[in-house]
Scaffold this active site. Structure first.
Site, PDB file in Angstrom:
ATOM      1  N   ASP A   1       0.834  -1.205   0.000  1.00  0.00           N
ATOM      2  CA  ASP A   1       0.000   0.000   0.000  1.00  0.00           C
ATOM      3  C   ASP A   1       0.872   1.261   0.000  1.00  0.00           C
ATOM      4  O   ASP A   1       2.011   1.257   0.463  1.00  0.00           O
ATOM      5  CB  ASP A   1      -0.901   0.017   1.238  1.00  0.00           C
TER       6      ASP A   1
ATOM      7  N   ASP B   1       4.693  -0.804   4.682  1.00  0.00           N
ATOM      8  CA  ASP B   1       3.358  -1.380   4.727  1.00  0.00           C
ATOM      9  C   ASP B   1       3.372  -2.651   5.579  1.00  0.00           C
ATOM     10  O   ASP B   1       2.552  -2.820   6.472  1.00  0.00           O
ATOM     11  CB  ASP B   1       2.871  -1.687   3.309  1.00  0.00           C
TER      12      ASP B   1
ATOM     13  N   ASP C   1      -0.779  -9.326   6.430  1.00  0.00           N
ATOM     14  CA  ASP C   1      -0.959  -7.878   6.319  1.00  0.00           C
ATOM     15  C   ASP C   1      -2.172  -7.548   5.457  1.00  0.00           C
ATOM     16  O   ASP C   1      -2.260  -7.990   4.300  1.00  0.00           O
ATOM     17  CB  ASP C   1       0.301  -7.263   5.707  1.00  0.00           C
ATOM     18  N   LEU C   2      -3.113  -6.757   5.996  1.00  0.00           N
ATOM     19  CA  LEU C   2      -4.329  -6.427   5.251  1.00  0.00           C
ATOM     20  C   LEU C   2      -4.018  -5.569   4.030  1.00  0.00           C
ATOM     21  O   LEU C   2      -3.155  -4.687   4.081  1.00  0.00           O
ATOM     22  CB  LEU C   2      -5.322  -5.674   6.146  1.00  0.00           C
ATOM     23  N   ASP C   3      -4.751  -5.844   2.957  1.00  0.00           N
ATOM     24  CA  ASP C   3      -4.624  -5.095   1.705  1.00  0.00           C
ATOM     25  C   ASP C   3      -5.661  -3.983   1.707  1.00  0.00           C
ATOM     26  O   ASP C   3      -6.837  -4.197   1.426  1.00  0.00           O
ATOM     27  CB  ASP C   3      -4.836  -6.040   0.521  1.00  0.00           C
TER      28      ASP C   3
ATOM     29  N   ASP D   1      -4.104   1.603  15.984  1.00  0.00           N
ATOM     30  CA  ASP D   1      -2.790   0.972  16.096  1.00  0.00           C
ATOM     31  C   ASP D   1      -2.025   1.013  14.771  1.00  0.00           C
ATOM     32  O   ASP D   1      -2.606   0.840  13.697  1.00  0.00           O
ATOM     33  CB  ASP D   1      -2.986  -0.480  16.527  1.00  0.00           C
TER      34      ASP D   1
ATOM     35  N   GLU E   1      -1.629   5.399  16.436  1.00  0.00           N
ATOM     36  CA  GLU E   1      -0.247   5.125  16.804  1.00  0.00           C
ATOM     37  C   GLU E   1       0.698   5.356  15.628  1.00  0.00           C
ATOM     38  O   GLU E   1       0.714   4.590  14.672  1.00  0.00           O
ATOM     39  CB  GLU E   1      -0.127   3.686  17.286  1.00  0.00           C
TER      40      GLU E   1
ATOM     41  N   GLY F   1      21.338  15.803  35.440  1.00  0.00           N
ATOM     42  CA  GLY F   1      21.269  17.240  35.668  1.00  0.00           C
ATOM     43  C   GLY F   1      21.966  18.075  34.622  1.00  0.00           C
ATOM     44  O   GLY F   1      22.043  19.299  34.776  1.00  0.00           O
TER      45      GLY F   1
ATOM     46  N   ASP G   1      16.252  20.248  37.097  1.00  0.00           N
ATOM     47  CA  ASP G   1      16.865  18.924  36.962  1.00  0.00           C
ATOM     48  C   ASP G   1      18.251  18.907  37.584  1.00  0.00           C
ATOM     49  O   ASP G   1      18.917  17.862  37.591  1.00  0.00           O
ATOM     50  CB  ASP G   1      16.935  18.506  35.498  1.00  0.00           C
TER      51      ASP G   1
END
Length: 626
Positions: A219, A230, A236-238, A267, A297, A336, A473
């Site tokens: 894709d 991809d 793996d979905l097409d 995701d 994500e 620090g 810090d």
């Protein structure tokens, strides 16, 4: 290798390869959530126990989370995974099985049953908390059978490079869901719904195989890492196949209507063509009639990649600010020597504040995960103060940082197999309280020193008191900041400082901070009455039966005036130790006891009362025991 062994190997690959993440929003905008001072919590971690109790825990804790200031929960994938009740959820098998069907060796998922999931959502909604469901579209795992597919091997470093010629492989791509038997959807998955996989059963070979056939190619547009990113894992979905796109739309509509979720966490979006999300999100929102908040994500420390994704998705989605997390990580590991004036450099918090979801850590950055980059404990309260008390971004709290976590990661090839993540609940609760009361109005920033930085919030009509936040810090220090209040006194509600600061006739004040620490200075009432003191009440040895809880009750209004019906419920954060932060009047003498309640039955702590005097400023703690 049989299917079971294949699933085990693929789940191992999942832990190693899960290096693509970032988060996205739509419908209900990030700006509107920020205006309401909303706070999201990621309510799980990678090593959440697989005992099926998480949904029940959400139901039980919803009231306490709401009272603390949590307004939304990101829950883990709720559907059946390839390894059944042991699957974190990212090896998705059947998205229609929310813990209802006997598939992959169990009815429940890692987190519970369908009924428990729906009950958790209802309980959260009853407390005004939104729910974001985790959605995995990139791949499918744990297929029911293999199919013969013509494929070609591609290089792992360059998925556009084919080698070795065409080969016939038996691929795990046949998903029939016979136990579900067509309930909710009669769609079944076949090889042509995918464009690649990583295991050839007949060859017993683990490689990345790209399928041949009409319209078969990786894709585009996706992340350009490895040439074309991809392919990530499993089958793996097409996303160029119209049946795939339609099925995902149908599922989205069903899921929102069936569960009542208020949005999504998407995701692995860097592995899915960006245009897909525009079409899918618009379709689901339109068909359900809901203003859906969506988090996706896309984990990258390159801000330009994040800006590009935001542009290509038309601003529908805001992203988790991975560069900000990395700044926190680097600062916490610099002893620090980090330049704190640059803590916001190259971040979405600075450059796209309305589309930034700010975080400190998550399930992928925790120890023994692929993106391990744990922010050190000494710095975490400062990092949470930064995301919770500034005006930019929509903050997200990590479950393990709030409640703590203990787990063994030996099955993940980690050298340090016994891992402990400390609970920062006490400090986070104080910051959440300050966010609710004071994080409003104009912000004046003083990110102008390599160690000591700060900012002020000047309040608004409904929240008129001002606040100043300062952190270092390195060594201790102080900073003159404009608080726009003349001759007003300020105290540190974190309890890190016990002194009082008074602003001058020009509305400025010199606010101090301890070394390697932070302080949150809040304005006091004009009649010199101080704000309530946050006191941690703790009850030890609080062993309970099913349905029993532990409470604190005492001689003042805040503790119910010895009326057990008005007692304050504590939380079993470190069972059998129960605790809660309760706001109390300053300089007050308190008599109190621990009690156990179940219905009308009350069991009192033995012996004399616990005696405690609240301090003049800061915070305090008091302990009782059964």
């Amino acid at each position: 290798m049989n299917n079971k062994s294949h699933n085990i190997q693929l789940m191992s690959n999942l832990k190693k390869a899960y290096v693509a993440s970032c988060f996205v929003l739509t419908g209900l905008t990030a700006t509107s959530v920020q205006a309401d001072n909303g706070v999201m919590m990621q309510y799980f971690q990678w090593y959440t126990p697989d005992d099926g109790t998480l949904w029940t825990e959400v139901q039980q804790n919803a009231a306490d989370l709401s009272a603390a200031g949590i307004t939304a929960l990101w829950l883990p994938p709720a559907y059946k995974g390839a390894s059944g009740k042991h699957d974190v959820g990212y090896g998705v098998y059947d998205m229609y099985d929310l813990g209802e069907f006997n598939q992959k060796g169990s009815i429940r998922t890692k987190y519970g049953t369908k009924e428990q999931y729906l009950a958790a959502i209802n309980a959260a909604h009853s407390q005004g908390i939104q729910i974001y469901g985790d959605v995995v579209f990139n791949h499918r795992g744990g297929a029911d059978d293999t199919e013969s597919v013509t494929a070609v091997r591609v290089s792992g470093d360059n998925r556009n490079h084919e080698y070795g010629g065409e080969v016939q492989i038996d691929a795990w791509t046949k998903f029939d869901f016979t136990e579900r038997n067509g309930k909710y959807s009669d769609f079944t998955w076949r090889w042509y719904h995918f464009d690649g996989t990583d295991w050839a059963q007949n060859l017993e070979e683990s490689s990345i195989f790209k399928f041949r056939g009409a319209g078969k190619s990786w894709d585009w547009e996706v992340d350009t890492n490895h040439g074309n990113y991809d392919y990530l894992m499993f089958a793996d979905l097409d996303m160029d196949h119209p049946d795939v796109v339609q099925e995902l739309k149908d599922w989205g509509e069903w899921y929102v209507n069936f569960t009542g979720v208020d949005g999504f966490r998407m995701d692995a979006v860097k592995h899915i063509k960006y245009q897909f999300f525009n079409e899918w999100l618009d379709d689901v929102s339109n068909k359900t009639g809901k203003s859906l908040f969506t988090v996706a994500e896309y984990w990258s420390y390159n801000k330009e990649e994040l800006h590009n994704f935001i542009s290509k998705t038309g601003g529908r989605m805001a992203l988790f600010d991975a560069p900000l997390h990395m700044n926190f990580y680097n600062a916490s590991n610099s002893s620090g020597n980090y330049d704190m004036s640059k803590i916001m450099d190259n971040t979405l918090m600075k450059e796209q504040p309305a589309l930034a979801v700010t975080l400190v850590d998550n399930h992928d950055t925790q120890p023994c995960q692929a993106l391990e980059s744990r922010v050190q404990d000494w710095f975490k309260p400062m990092a949470y103060a930064f995301v919770l008390l500034r005006e930019e971004g929509y903050p997200n709290i990590f479950h393990a940082d709030y409640y703590g976590a203990n787990y063994n990661a030996s099955d993940n090839g980690c050298n340090n197999t016994d891992i402990t993540i400390a609970s920062h609940k006490t400090s986070i609760d104080k910051l959440l309280d300050a966010r609710k009361k004071y994080a409003y109005g104009q912000q004046i920033s003083y990110l102008d020193h390599h160690n000591v930085i700060g900012w002020t919030r000047l309040g608004d009509v409904n929240h008129p008191k001002a606040m100043a936040v300062i952190m270092s810090d390195g060594s201790s220090g102080n900073k003159w900041m404009n608080i726009s209040r003349v001759n007003k006194t300020f105290i540190d509600v974190t309890g890190n400082r016990s002194d009082v600061v008074t602003s001058n006739s020009d509305g400025w004040a010199n606010f101090p901070v301890n070394g390697g620490s932070y302080a949150v200075w809040v304005e006091q009432d004009s009649d010199n009455q101080q704000n309530d003191i946050s006191v941690t009440f703790t009850c030890h040895n609080g062993y309970t039966q099913m349905g029993q809880d532990v409470y604190a009750v005492g001689n003042i209004n805040e503790l119910g005036q010895w009326n057990s019906n008005n007692a304050i419920k504590l939380s079993p954060t470190h069972y059998p130790t129960w605790s809660a932060n309760i706001n109390m009047p300053a300089s007050s003498q308190v008599q109190w006891k621990c009690i156990k309640k179940q219905g009308n039955e009350v069991i009192w702590q033995n012996g004399s009362n616990n005696s405690y005097t609240t301090p003049n400023t800061g915070s305090g703690s008091t302990v009782g025991s059964f």
